[in-house]
Write a protein that holds these residues in place. Structure first.
Motif, PDB file in Angstrom:
ATOM      1  N   ASP A  84       0.866  -1.181   0.000  1.00  0.00           N
ATOM      2  CA  ASP A  84       0.000   0.000   0.000  1.00  0.00           C
ATOM      3  C   ASP A  84       0.901   1.228   0.000  1.00  0.00           C
ATOM      4  O   ASP A  84       1.681   1.436   0.941  1.00  0.00           O
ATOM      5  N   ILE A  85       0.815   2.052  -1.038  1.00  0.00           N
ATOM      6  CA  ILE A  85       1.742   3.164  -1.228  1.00  0.00           C
ATOM      7  C   ILE A  85       1.168   4.446  -0.638  1.00  0.00           C
ATOM      8  O   ILE A  85       0.028   4.817  -0.927  1.00  0.00           O
ATOM      9  N   ASN A  96      -0.526   6.681  19.622  1.00  0.00           N
ATOM     10  CA  ASN A  96      -1.646   5.730  19.730  1.00  0.00           C
ATOM     11  C   ASN A  96      -1.903   5.014  18.409  1.00  0.00           C
ATOM     12  O   ASN A  96      -3.042   4.889  17.953  1.00  0.00           O
ATOM     13  N   GLN A  97      -0.816   4.599  17.772  1.00  0.00           N
ATOM     14  CA  GLN A  97      -0.854   3.838  16.510  1.00  0.00           C
ATOM     15  C   GLN A  97      -1.368   4.656  15.324  1.00  0.00           C
ATOM     16  O   GLN A  97      -1.672   4.090  14.271  1.00  0.00           O
ATOM     17  N   ASP A 109      -6.429   6.324   9.079  1.00  0.00           N
ATOM     18  CA  ASP A 109      -6.769   5.157   8.278  1.00  0.00           C
ATOM     19  C   ASP A 109      -5.567   4.377   7.764  1.00  0.00           C
ATOM     20  O   ASP A 109      -5.737   3.388   7.058  1.00  0.00           O
ATOM     21  N   VAL A 110      -4.332   4.802   8.071  1.00  0.00           N
ATOM     22  CA  VAL A 110      -3.161   4.150   7.480  1.00  0.00           C
ATOM     23  C   VAL A 110      -3.095   2.678   7.864  1.00  0.00           C
ATOM     24  O   VAL A 110      -3.064   1.788   7.003  1.00  0.00           O
ATOM     25  N   THR A 111      -3.077   2.384   9.162  1.00  0.00           N
ATOM     26  CA  THR A 111      -2.959   0.998   9.622  1.00  0.00           C
ATOM     27  C   THR A 111      -4.278   0.245   9.477  1.00  0.00           C
ATOM     28  O   THR A 111      -4.298  -0.909   9.028  1.00  0.00           O
ATOM     29  N   THR A 138       2.980  -1.173   4.291  1.00  0.00           N
ATOM     30  CA  THR A 138       2.735   0.213   3.910  1.00  0.00           C
ATOM     31  C   THR A 138       4.058   0.837   3.498  1.00  0.00           C
ATOM     32  O   THR A 138       5.004   0.852   4.294  1.00  0.00           O
ATOM     33  N   VAL A 139       4.126   1.328   2.267  1.00  0.00           N
ATOM     34  CA  VAL A 139       5.364   1.908   1.745  1.00  0.00           C
ATOM     35  C   VAL A 139       5.223   3.429   1.696  1.00  0.00           C
ATOM     36  O   VAL A 139       4.410   3.964   0.937  1.00  0.00           O
ATOM     37  N   PHE A 140       6.008   4.117   2.501  1.00  0.00           N
ATOM     38  CA  PHE A 140       6.072   5.576   2.426  1.00  0.00           C
ATOM     39  C   PHE A 140       7.144   5.903   1.389  1.00  0.00           C
ATOM     40  O   PHE A 140       8.346   5.840   1.664  1.00  0.00           O
TER      41      PHE A 140
END
Length: 300
Positions: A84-85, A96-97, A109-111, A138-140
């Motif tokens: 997920d880019i 808090n994550q 919504d990232v995680t 997840t790719v930043f």
């Protein structure tokens, strides 16, 4: 090998055609901004892995017990890798994550987005009896992104790690079953176009002009007595027919109707005689004489 690559939906094509031609309403402006930022990040990752041999899908929309979207799916042995880019820029921290920017904007919504897509994909593969486990990351991708955290989550790949990821992907040896699975999955792809309704603006409200297919500025100008047009911004050249097809695609999307010789001449800067000759070569004709209009065939 890419079994599927990104193709903008009709709504996204419309927004791209309207870009720089008028002030979009708030909804369209937000949709266009999000799309441009997202596709810019995905394109960076695509360039890193486009020449690899492994079996890949880019921008896969899964229609299964609802819907979910996957930027990149890549097969490796008995595993389906899901990337997920994220094209974030600036300094971030984790609270808090949640990923929080230096301006205290919280990306909630990232995680959760990654986890939801991960479990949906696992369920789908099991239901279809595809023997593949799933690994999601997840790719930043943007080099201007940094993350201040003592413990980087396992699912996170930082910009400085993306080259190593690309090298690993380059080492993957494709198996015949990977192509079989990818082709089966492609049957469950849908465009998602029905979620976005196009708001058509008055056709005469658009800024006229030919768009450069390289820098996207509306600065492509006809060169008198030449068989090409040139961008006054980046100096990119394109032959007259190719440039005309690009223009006709945009005009057709924006007008949602067939076009006249006069309209195309005004937008392109070509003489009516030149436009008429190109239109007769490229388009289907409707009507006769002064009432004649032209429409691009769907294959273009």
């Amino acid at each position: 090998m890419f079994i599927k690559i990104h193709e903008p939906s009709e709504f996204q094509q419309f927004l791209l055609a309207a870009e720089q031609r008028l002030i979009l309403n708030d909804h369209d402006d937000m949709k266009l901004s999000n799309y441009l930022r997202g596709i810019a990040g995905e394109s960076l990752f695509y360039e890193l892995i486009k020449n690899t041999d492994c079996i890949k899908l880019w921008d896969f929309h899964l229609k299964y017990r609802g819907s979910s979207q996957y930027d990149f799916l890549i097969w490796h042995q008995d595993t389906l890798l899901h990337f997920d880019i994220k094209n974030f820029t600036g300094h971030y921290k984790i609270i808090n994550q949640q990923f929080v920017s230096e301006r205290d904007y919280v990306h909630t919504d990232v995680t959760s987005q990654l986890n939801k897509a991960h479990y949906k994909l696992e369920s789908f593969l099991k239901h279809q009896q595809m023997a593949s486990k799933v690994i999601s990351k997840t790719v930043f991708i943007n080099p201007d992104f940094s993350l201040a955290a003592e413990n980087i989550p396992q699912h996170v790949i930082l910009p400085q790690q993306s080259q190593k990821v690309a090298e690993f992907i380059s080492s993957i040896v494709p198996l015949p079953i990977h192509s079989t699975y990818a082709e089966r999955m492609r049957m469950f792809h849908y465009s998602g176009a029905h979620y976005d309704r196009i708001h058509y603006y008055p056709f005469d409200s658009y800024t006229k002009g030919m768009r450069c297919d390289k820098c996207r500025k509306l600065m492509m100008q006809h060169q008198p007595k030449k068989r090409y047009v040139r961008c006054q911004h980046c100096q990119h050249r394109s032959d007259n027919k190719t440039a005309m097809i690009h223009l006709l695609n945009e005009m057709s999307l924006l007008k949602n109707d067939s076009l006249t010789t006069a309209e195309v001449s005004q937008w392109s800067g070509f003489s009516k005689a030149t436009v008429r000759r190109l239109l007769q070569e490229i388009c289907a004709k409707n009507g006769a004489n002064k009432n004649r209009t032209y429409q691009l065939p769907e294959v273009l």
